[in-house]
Design a protein around this motif. Structure first.
Motif, mmCIF file in Angstrom:
data_model
loop_
_atom_site.group_PDB
_atom_site.id
_atom_site.type_symbol
_atom_site.label_atom_id
_atom_site.label_comp_id
_atom_site.label_asym_id
_atom_site.label_seq_id
_atom_site.Cartn_x
_atom_site.Cartn_y
_atom_site.Cartn_z
ATOM 1 N N ARG A 38 0.842 -1.190 0.000
ATOM 2 C CA ARG A 38 0.000 0.000 0.000
ATOM 3 C C ARG A 38 0.875 1.237 0.000
ATOM 4 N NH1 ARG A 38 -1.904 -0.605 6.255
ATOM 5 N NH2 ARG A 38 -0.160 0.529 7.154
ATOM 6 N N HIS A 39 0.280 2.351 -0.401
ATOM 7 C CA HIS A 39 0.903 3.670 -0.316
ATOM 8 C C HIS A 39 0.210 4.411 0.825
ATOM 9 C CE1 HIS A 39 2.596 2.660 -4.160
ATOM 10 N NE2 HIS A 39 1.468 2.838 -4.828
ATOM 11 N N ASP A 40 0.992 5.036 1.694
ATOM 12 C CA ASP A 40 0.448 5.805 2.813
ATOM 13 C C ASP A 40 0.748 7.292 2.602
ATOM 14 O OD1 ASP A 40 -0.063 3.324 3.849
ATOM 15 O OD2 ASP A 40 1.168 3.559 5.633
ATOM 16 N N PHE A 41 -0.260 8.125 2.781
ATOM 17 C CA PHE A 41 -0.109 9.578 2.716
ATOM 18 C C PHE A 41 -0.738 10.139 3.979
ATOM 19 C CE2 PHE A 41 -0.720 7.874 -1.546
ATOM 20 C CZ PHE A 41 0.440 8.301 -2.172
ATOM 21 N N ASP A 42 0.025 10.909 4.765
ATOM 22 C CA ASP A 42 -0.564 11.412 6.001
ATOM 23 C C ASP A 42 -0.065 12.795 6.356
ATOM 24 O OD1 ASP A 42 1.561 10.743 8.498
ATOM 25 O OD2 ASP A 42 1.756 9.432 6.769
ATOM 26 N N ALA A 43 -0.879 13.445 7.180
ATOM 27 C CA ALA A 43 -0.558 14.750 7.745
ATOM 28 C C ALA A 43 -0.701 14.633 9.258
ATOM 29 C CB ALA A 43 -1.511 15.819 7.206
ATOM 30 N N TYR A 44 0.135 15.354 9.996
ATOM 31 C CA TYR A 44 0.098 15.241 11.453
ATOM 32 C C TYR A 44 0.418 16.568 12.124
ATOM 33 C CZ TYR A 44 5.172 14.906 10.902
ATOM 34 O OH TYR A 44 6.483 15.154 10.568
ATOM 35 N N VAL A 45 -0.035 16.650 13.372
ATOM 36 C CA VAL A 45 0.269 17.780 14.251
ATOM 37 C C VAL A 45 0.620 17.188 15.609
ATOM 38 C CG1 VAL A 45 -0.628 19.830 15.408
ATOM 39 C CG2 VAL A 45 -1.327 19.331 13.065
ATOM 40 N N GLY A 46 1.741 17.611 16.159
ATOM 41 C CA GLY A 46 2.153 17.157 17.484
ATOM 42 C C GLY A 46 2.425 18.340 18.388
ATOM 43 N N TYR A 47 2.076 18.201 19.648
ATOM 44 C CA TYR A 47 2.297 19.259 20.637
ATOM 45 C C TYR A 47 2.872 18.633 21.894
ATOM 46 C CZ TYR A 47 1.416 22.878 24.090
ATOM 47 O OH TYR A 47 1.573 23.805 25.085
ATOM 48 N N GLY A 48 3.870 19.259 22.450
ATOM 49 C CA GLY A 48 4.455 18.784 23.696
ATOM 50 C C GLY A 48 4.739 19.944 24.624
ATOM 51 N N VAL A 49 4.581 19.683 25.915
ATOM 52 C CA VAL A 49 4.843 20.715 26.906
ATOM 53 C C VAL A 49 5.515 20.077 28.113
ATOM 54 C CG1 VAL A 49 2.529 20.539 27.930
ATOM 55 C CG2 VAL A 49 3.850 22.633 28.231
ATOM 56 N N SER A 50 6.521 20.745 28.622
ATOM 57 C CA SER A 50 7.157 20.337 29.869
ATOM 58 C C SER A 50 6.528 21.161 30.981
ATOM 59 C CB SER A 50 8.668 20.581 29.808
ATOM 60 O OG SER A 50 9.252 19.790 28.805
ATOM 61 N N LEU A 51 5.697 20.520 31.785
ATOM 62 C CA LEU A 51 4.990 21.227 32.850
ATOM 63 C C LEU A 51 5.915 21.545 34.016
ATOM 64 C CD1 LEU A 51 1.693 19.162 32.704
ATOM 65 C CD2 LEU A 51 2.131 21.426 31.736
ATOM 66 N N THR A 52 6.825 20.632 34.317
ATOM 67 C CA THR A 52 7.876 20.842 35.306
ATOM 68 C C THR A 52 9.139 20.221 34.739
ATOM 69 O OG1 THR A 52 7.561 18.760 36.492
ATOM 70 C CG2 THR A 52 6.165 20.611 37.182
ATOM 71 N N ARG A 53 10.227 20.263 35.488
ATOM 72 C CA ARG A 53 11.453 19.609 35.014
ATOM 73 C C ARG A 53 11.279 18.104 34.902
ATOM 74 N NH1 ARG A 53 16.707 22.636 37.523
ATOM 75 N NH2 ARG A 53 16.140 24.699 36.754
ATOM 76 N N ALA A 54 10.368 17.549 35.671
ATOM 77 C CA ALA A 54 10.182 16.104 35.684
ATOM 78 C C ALA A 54 8.966 15.632 34.884
ATOM 79 C CB ALA A 54 10.052 15.616 37.127
#
Length: 127
Positions: A38-54
């Motif tokens: 198969r052929h795969d075509f995709d779009a994505y959005v990623g979000y990350g946040v460090s709330l504290t050092r840990a």
């Protein structure tokens, strides 16, 4: 054998937040066995946040179109994944992971919705 192409725009908001927007294409050139290619075509959005050092939290949303080579089958999927990681020490962390996926196909037998919930413990060696 396949050709994989990716374009991504990473965006940082200060020291603690990050966003990534991108597109992928995975073009199947040959496969063994030949049937599941198969052929795969995709779009994505990623979000990350460090709330504290840990403690950090990440979320990724992905929209995928899968075109099967030897059949008339086309699938359209949506995937959402969420994770939280707590770093106990520099070499030990714990994570909670969840995901939800939905697939819609022009062959109704391949339509599904699925959700997963899990966790992980990891040990890291840094040098």
């Amino acid at each position: 054998h396949s050709i994989i192409v990716n374009a991504e725009l990473p965006i940082r908001f200060g020291r603690a937040q990050r966003l990534a927007v991108g597109v992928d294409a995975n073009i199947s050139m040959a496969g063994e066995p030949n049937g599941p290619r198969r052929h795969d075509f995709d779009a994505y959005v990623g979000y990350g946040v460090s709330l504290t050092r840990a403690l950090s939290v990440d979320a990724v949303g992905r929209f995928v179109v899968r075109d099967y080579v030897l059949t008339d089958r086309v699938d359209v999927s949506g995937i959402l994944a969420l994770s939280a990681t707590y770093r106990l020490t520099k070499w030990w962390s714990a994570s909670a992971i969840s995901s939800f996926a939905t697939n819609h196909s022009n062959h109704s037998v391949f339509d599904y919705d699925v959700a997963n919930l899990g966790g992980a413990m990891s040990f890291n060696v840094k040098f």
